[in-house]
Scaffold this motif. Structure first.
Motif, short mmCIF file in Angstrom:
data_model
loop_
_atom_site.label_atom_id
_atom_site.label_comp_id
_atom_site.label_asym_id
_atom_site.label_seq_id
_atom_site.Cartn_x
_atom_site.Cartn_y
_atom_site.Cartn_z
N ALA A 231 -36.44 -51.37 -31.41
CA ALA A 231 -35.91 -50.09 -31.46
C ALA A 231 -37.20 -48.56 -32.04
O ALA A 231 -38.25 -49.29 -32.53
N GLU A 232 -36.99 -48.06 -31.73
CA GLU A 232 -37.47 -46.79 -32.18
C GLU A 232 -36.86 -45.04 -32.39
O GLU A 232 -36.15 -45.00 -32.08
N GLY A 233 -37.39 -44.98 -33.61
CA GLY A 233 -37.17 -43.74 -34.28
C GLY A 233 -35.16 -44.03 -34.95
O GLY A 233 -34.50 -44.48 -34.83
N SER A 234 -34.49 -43.52 -33.52
CA SER A 234 -33.24 -43.42 -33.69
C SER A 234 -32.49 -44.54 -32.60
O SER A 234 -31.19 -44.14 -31.68
N SER A 235 -33.25 -44.67 -31.57
CA SER A 235 -32.84 -45.59 -30.49
C SER A 235 -33.73 -46.37 -30.58
O SER A 235 -34.26 -46.72 -31.36
N SER A 236 -32.27 -47.95 -30.28
CA SER A 236 -32.37 -48.52 -29.84
C SER A 236 -31.96 -49.33 -29.20
O SER A 236 -30.90 -48.81 -28.39
N ALA A 279 -24.19 -63.23 -21.25
CA ALA A 279 -25.23 -62.58 -20.88
C ALA A 279 -24.96 -62.16 -22.08
O ALA A 279 -23.49 -61.35 -21.53
N SER A 280 -25.32 -60.99 -23.35
CA SER A 280 -24.74 -59.46 -23.23
C SER A 280 -26.20 -58.40 -23.37
O SER A 280 -27.23 -58.61 -24.21
N MET A 281 -25.90 -57.18 -23.42
CA MET A 281 -27.00 -55.51 -23.97
C MET A 281 -26.25 -55.04 -24.44
O MET A 281 -24.81 -55.02 -24.10
N TYR A 282 -27.05 -54.35 -25.07
CA TYR A 282 -26.10 -52.67 -25.93
C TYR A 282 -27.29 -51.61 -26.02
O TYR A 282 -28.57 -52.06 -25.32
N TYR A 283 -27.07 -50.83 -26.14
CA TYR A 283 -28.11 -49.04 -26.23
C TYR A 283 -27.23 -48.48 -27.04
O TYR A 283 -26.12 -48.50 -27.38
N GLU A 284 -27.83 -47.63 -28.61
CA GLU A 284 -28.14 -47.35 -29.26
C GLU A 284 -28.46 -46.26 -29.25
O GLU A 284 -30.28 -45.54 -29.01
N ASN A 285 -28.03 -44.98 -29.61
CA ASN A 285 -29.26 -43.37 -29.86
C ASN A 285 -28.46 -42.63 -30.71
O ASN A 285 -27.09 -42.33 -30.05
N LYS A 286 -29.16 -42.45 -31.70
CA LYS A 286 -28.36 -41.14 -32.64
C LYS A 286 -28.91 -39.84 -32.31
O LYS A 286 -30.15 -39.76 -32.56
N ILE A 287 -27.92 -38.86 -31.52
CA ILE A 287 -28.58 -37.54 -30.98
C ILE A 287 -28.69 -36.58 -32.55
O ILE A 287 -27.30 -36.78 -32.90
N ALA A 288 -29.79 -36.05 -32.48
CA ALA A 288 -29.50 -34.86 -33.64
C ALA A 288 -29.01 -34.89 -34.57
O ALA A 288 -28.52 -34.32 -35.37
N ASP A 289 -29.39 -36.39 -35.23
CA ASP A 289 -28.99 -37.13 -36.43
C ASP A 289 -27.56 -36.69 -36.54
O ASP A 289 -26.96 -36.93 -37.59
N ARG A 290 -26.74 -36.67 -36.01
CA ARG A 290 -25.05 -35.87 -35.82
C ARG A 290 -24.37 -37.08 -35.05
O ARG A 290 -23.23 -37.71 -35.67
N TYR A 291 -25.34 -37.45 -33.79
CA TYR A 291 -23.74 -37.35 -32.72
C TYR A 291 -24.37 -39.56 -32.52
O TYR A 291 -25.44 -39.54 -32.36
N LEU A 292 -23.35 -40.35 -32.38
CA LEU A 292 -24.40 -41.78 -33.15
C LEU A 292 -23.19 -42.40 -31.10
O LEU A 292 -21.79 -41.95 -30.89
N LEU A 293 -24.16 -42.30 -29.92
CA LEU A 293 -23.79 -42.99 -29.28
C LEU A 293 -24.14 -43.93 -29.02
O LEU A 293 -25.02 -45.61 -29.09
N VAL A 339 -19.17 -38.46 -33.83
CA VAL A 339 -18.96 -37.58 -33.82
C VAL A 339 -18.47 -36.77 -35.05
O VAL A 339 -17.33 -37.32 -35.35
N PRO A 340 -19.56 -35.82 -36.22
CA PRO A 340 -18.75 -35.25 -36.67
C PRO A 340 -17.51 -34.04 -36.73
O PRO A 340 -17.80 -33.99 -35.63
N LEU A 341 -15.94 -33.78 -36.88
CA LEU A 341 -14.84 -33.81 -36.73
C LEU A 341 -14.23 -33.07 -37.68
O LEU A 341 -13.38 -33.58 -38.66
N TRP A 342 -14.25 -31.57 -38.13
CA TRP A 342 -12.64 -30.95 -39.17
C TRP A 342 -12.87 -32.00 -40.74
O TRP A 342 -11.99 -32.57 -41.38
N GLY A 343 -14.56 -31.97 -40.86
CA GLY A 343 -14.88 -33.06 -42.27
C GLY A 343 -14.98 -34.45 -42.27
O GLY A 343 -14.90 -35.34 -42.99
N GLY A 344 -14.33 -34.99 -40.88
CA GLY A 344 -14.09 -36.50 -40.96
C GLY A 344 -15.03 -36.77 -39.97
O GLY A 344 -16.21 -36.21 -39.23
N GLU A 345 -15.19 -38.38 -39.15
CA GLU A 345 -15.00 -38.49 -37.88
C GLU A 345 -14.33 -39.15 -36.97
O GLU A 345 -13.58 -39.68 -37.15
#
Length: 692
Positions: A231-236, A279-293, A339-345
């Motif tokens: 994990a580094e910053g918003s990605s792991s 066997a399992s793997m994952y990747y996660e990244n929060k882009i611009a503190d708004r979008y979670l991939l 992603v945030p949309l219309w006041g929700g997610e």
């Protein structure tokens, strides 16, 4: 310490706890003074957020119980029996730990002191498989101490025989890296006794077929798991590998009889050799503190080989031997973007899987092979799904809506030939909608609707038959169709009271029936068939701290409407659960859980009444919470009832059976610098793994 002495000790401890609970203390905290240090333990707080029950564990009495499994047993709407977690009024429960799916045995490997909160999603959205009835999300406490941490748990249990378990967990953190390794070895040995009686009219005469069973189940299972997380910053990203071996040896000494003839002695010996690789793997990244991939990938390969030998030592009958080999492979991936949309997610994503499973069944007795032939069945399924869900708060209102589209290509082969009648391609669309309103912090209500497509387990889709006795066969049904289930649910909470009411209409769900099998002599076949059933469930829960006592009381009923072959299965089941946690002096914690149910119908089974069962435990933490000692007794009064009857297609079945449900156990948990795993992945196809 024998069982009678232990029961006396636990009952005395319960009496002591009842006296302690009457001490005049604050309703929302427990305070005691020890060596001039005041320690405050809050009572567990549960609140309803939309259609999700959120229970805070950190700093409460529940954090001292021992393991996560002990905690779930004391929370509202949840029940734990034989280490299996169920949610009141729900089927197909999925459990996640810090975002990743539960694996076998994990709940009794996580310390209760490391739990932060538990969320119970009563109306899961489109991001989960449509089969999912409820989701339990467990969050552990963060601890970023560098270096080595170690946890070891040892459990010794005595029923009619001894069982033992040892679990070792090692973690090492260095900067941005986490590596972990754990190993489990589990030796179980339990006994099941029973008598089965079948009555029917055969060739115009009243006929009775009976058998007795005395089963011994010694099994040895293990697990080796290793993984990492970065994990580094918003990605792991991270991954792990697990190997699970299993070895079992079944011995069944019993007999068979027909009408008034003398019973024939029958001995069954079965060997099980199995293993699986995951066997399992994952990747996660929060882009611009708004979008979670987020991406998850899974691979699983499993093998199970069984050898069965049935002997009749006192009769002139040939032994009946058979072998079967089952292999399964799963590839799966899940990718979503929040992603945030219309006041929700808004969450959109895709979930795809490929599954291949085969069963090679060999009947080695030529005479029995005339009506139970050898067969090789092979199934392949490709699934591609798109899903989208949106959730938002509108002041005191909460709204979530979603839809899931899935394309399924299912192919079924027997002895290498494709079966065009059973192979199919489906297009499935399953919507869900949930609306909630909060009157105050302690009063809220939610209403939800969901359409689900439930696929039967692969073990039920096989065409292979299994020899059970001289006149009995068991098997699957490759013609089973997918279930379409409509579910409407109401959930409310007010000042410690909770109400859950649900109505379901299931089309083409499956239930077991017993009917005549075409053969030269009398043969009964037990297998699953598709049915339509409607069900109504209603449960009222009360949970509110009273001094040192935290009760969790549930009363409810389940009533179904089902008719097969002009036979109705509509008798309701009434049930109650009374879970109690007592915080005693000097760090001791006592639990006493009482439950019961009436006689009633569930699908084609009428289960016997079991009005009073009781589980008790007492434990204490030592060495600054590094050591936990716990003594537990399950089914203390030996009153658990496992009997059932069934009446289908003119055949009545009466099953009387006794399990090793009463047992006592001692567990020791030692933890050095405990902290949670950094793995943040989840399952790419949890529902498909369960089907395997």
């Amino acid at each position: 310490m024998n069982t009678r002495t232990l029961i006396s000790f636990l009952l005395l401890a319960l009496s002591y706890a009842t006296v302690c609970s009457q001490t005049q203390e604050s309703a929302d905290s427990l305070t005691r003074e020890l060596e001039q240090v005041v320690v405050t333990a809050r009572q567990p707080a549960t609140k309803l957020v939309g259609s999700t029950l959120v229970s805070t564990i950190t700093g409460t009495n529940l954090s001292r119980l021992g393991t996560a499994l002990d905690v779930l047993a004391q929370l509202p709407m949840m029940t734990v029996k034989d280490k299996a977690v169920s949610v009141t009024g729900k089927n197909n429960v999925e459990i996640y730990i810090d975002g990743r799916p539960l694996r076998d045995g994990e709940l009794d490997q996580i310390l209760s002191s490391n739990l932060k909160k538990v969320e119970l999603l009563m109306a899961p959205g489109a991001a989960y498989a449509s089969t999912t009835g409820a989701v339990i999300k467990i969050y552990t406490r963060r601890n970023f101490i560098n270096g080595l941490s170690l946890t070891d748990r040892f459990q010794l249990q005595r029923g009619r025989r001894w069982s033992a378990l040892d679990f070792l967990d090692l973690k090492y953190r260095m900067g941005k890296w986490d590596v972990f390794f754990d190993g489990v070895i589990n030796r179980n040995d339990y006994i099941i006794r029973g008598i089965t009686t079948n009555t029917l009219i055969y060739e115009g005469l009243s006929t009775t077929l009976g058998s007795s069973q005395h089963n011994s189940y010694p099994t040895l299972t293990g697990q080796l798991k290793a993984g990492f997380n970065y994990a580094e910053g918003s990605s792991s990203f991270g991954g792990y590998y697990t190997f699970n071996p299993e070895r079992g040896d079944l011995t069944n000494h019993g007999s068979e009889w027909m009408n008034d003839t003398s019973p024939i002695v029958r001995d069954i010996y079965r060997q099980i050799r199995a293993h699986s690789h995951v066997a399992s793997m994952y990747y996660e990244n929060k882009i611009a503190d708004r979008y979670l991939l987020h991406f998850d990938g899974d691979f699983k390969h499993s093998f199970a080989g069984n050898t069965s030998n049935t002997l009749y030592p006192q009769a002139d009958l040939q032994p009946v031997s058979s072998t079967d080999r089952r292999e399964s492979t799963l590839w799966a991936g899940k990718l979503y973007l929040a992603v945030p949309l219309w006041g929700g997610e808004l969450t959109v994503g895709t979930q795809d899987s490929y599954t291949h499973t085969s069963l090679d069944y060999r009947m080695l007795n030529a005479e029995v092979g005339e009506y139970i032939p050898s067969s090789l069945t092979d199934t392949r399924q490709t699934s591609a799904a798109l899903f989208a869900s949106w959730a938002r708060m509108f002041g005191q209102f909460s709204l979530s809506a979603g839809a899931r589209y899935e394309y399924v290509d299912y192919e079924f082969k027997v002895n290498g030939d494709r079966d065009g009648n059973l192979s199919r391609r489906d297009h499935l669309l399953t919507p869900d909608l949930s609306l909630g309103y909060s009157f105050t912090d302690n009063a809220s209500v939610s209403l939800s609707y969901k359409l689900a497509t439930v696929k039967p387990p692969y073990s039920q889709l096989t065409g292979a038959l299994t020899y059970v006795g001289l006149h009995e066969i068991e098997g699957g049904n490759p013609a089973l169709r997918d279930e379409k289930m409509h579910s409407l649910q109401l959930f409310g909470m007010w000042n410690g009271f909770m109400l859950q009411a649900a109505f379901t209409r299931s089309l083409d769900t499956y239930a077991y029936v017993k009917q005549l099998y075409p053969a030269d002599d009398l043969q009964l076949l037990m297998h699953p068939v598709n049915i339509n059933v409607s069900g109504l469930s209603a449960y009222l829960v009360w949970s509110r701290p009273v001094g040192r006592w935290t009760p969790n009381i549930t009363v409810g009923l389940y009533r179904q409407w089902l008719e097969i072959d002009r036979q109705s299965y509509n008798r309701p089941i009434f049930s109650y659960y009374c879970d109690n946690t007592f915080a005693l002096s000097h760090g001791w914690t006592l639990t006493a859980n009482i439950s019961g149910r009436s006689c009633g119908d569930m699908h084609t089974n009428r289960f016997g009444a079991s009005w009073l069962t009781m589980d008790v435990s007492i434990g204490k933490t030592l060495l600054n919470k590094s050591l936990t000692i716990k003594l537990a007794a399950n089914d203390l009064l030996n009153t658990s009832n496992n009997n059932w009857t069934m009446h289908t297609f003119g055949i009545s079945v009466d099953k009387r059976q006794s399990y090793d449900s009463r047992n006592v156990g001692l567990s020791l948990i030692y933890s050095f610098q405990p902290r949670k795993s950094g793995y943040k992945g989840s399952s790419a196809a949890e529902a498909e793994m369960k089907r395997l």
